[in-house]
Design a protein around this motif. Structure first.
Motif, PDB file in Angstrom:
ATOM      1  N   GLU A  39       1.036  -1.337  -0.126  1.00  0.00           N
ATOM      2  CA  GLU A  39       0.166   0.044   0.102  1.00  0.00           C
ATOM      3  C   GLU A  39       0.948   1.154  -0.163  1.00  0.00           C
ATOM      4  O   GLU A  39       1.793   1.469   0.961  1.00  0.00           O
ATOM      5  N   ARG A  50      -4.048   1.282 -11.801  1.00  0.00           N
ATOM      6  CA  ARG A  50      -4.249   0.796 -10.816  1.00  0.00           C
ATOM      7  C   ARG A  50      -4.518   1.677  -9.449  1.00  0.00           C
ATOM      8  O   ARG A  50      -3.812   1.744  -8.545  1.00  0.00           O
ATOM      9  N   ASN A  52      -5.965   2.608  -6.968  1.00  0.00           N
ATOM     10  CA  ASN A  52      -6.585   2.700  -5.583  1.00  0.00           C
ATOM     11  C   ASN A  52      -5.255   2.557  -4.528  1.00  0.00           C
ATOM     12  O   ASN A  52      -5.650   2.740  -3.459  1.00  0.00           O
ATOM     13  N   THR A  54      -3.444   0.021  -3.613  1.00  0.00           N
ATOM     14  CA  THR A  54      -3.134  -0.999  -3.100  1.00  0.00           C
ATOM     15  C   THR A  54      -2.794  -2.199  -4.039  1.00  0.00           C
ATOM     16  O   THR A  54      -3.527  -2.264  -5.102  1.00  0.00           O
TER      17      THR A  54
END
Length: 143
Positions: A39, A50, A52, A54
């Protein structure tokens, strides 16, 4: 969760730093478990698709680090740290502080959950200088 020995913890602490500074993707990936989670807001800059922040699994983490090592200058951080780290056998934490003997650097805190000497969950927390560099990078990526 299986704890890590003192020597395994020291190995991760020393090798993670060394492999990032040396831009050694294979050495870096050897420190992560197959099902590890990463993260960091840098994912949004490095792999915008990607978005997000994470990633799960070693293949996705490898893609992130490979892209980062290609795209980002090693000068993003001076990679100065004090040599102080904390661990309880399951979690390893250290800081790349803003202030260094050579001036300010991107300030980060690395938090790693370890099991059997491997990173199973890695979280990177960004300080103020790091935040400003992320915002600048997002502005450049949007162009």
């Amino acid at each position: 969760m299986k704890t890590s020995t003192d020597s395994e913890i020291l190995h991760v602490y020393e090798q993670w730093h060394r492999t990032v500074v040396d831009r050694d993707l294979e050495g870096l990936m050897a420190l992560y478990a197959e099902d590890a989670v990463l993260e960091t807001p840098l994912i949004v800059v490095t792999l915008p698709e990607r978005g997000n922040g994470t990633l799960s699994g070693k293949p996705a983490i490898r893609e992130f680090f490979a892209a980062g090592l290609r795209k980002l200058p090693n000068s993003l951080g001076r990679w100065y740290r004090t040599g102080v780290f904390f661990s309880n056998g399951r979690q390893l934490t250290w800081e790349y502080p803003r202030q260094t003997p050579e001036g300010d650097q991107v300030d980060l805190v690395e938090v790693m959950e370890l099991a059997g000497g491997l990173i199973v969950h890695h979280r990177v927390y960004w300080g103020w200088v790091g935040f400003k560099s992320l915002v600048a990078s997002l502005g450049q990526a949007a162009r």
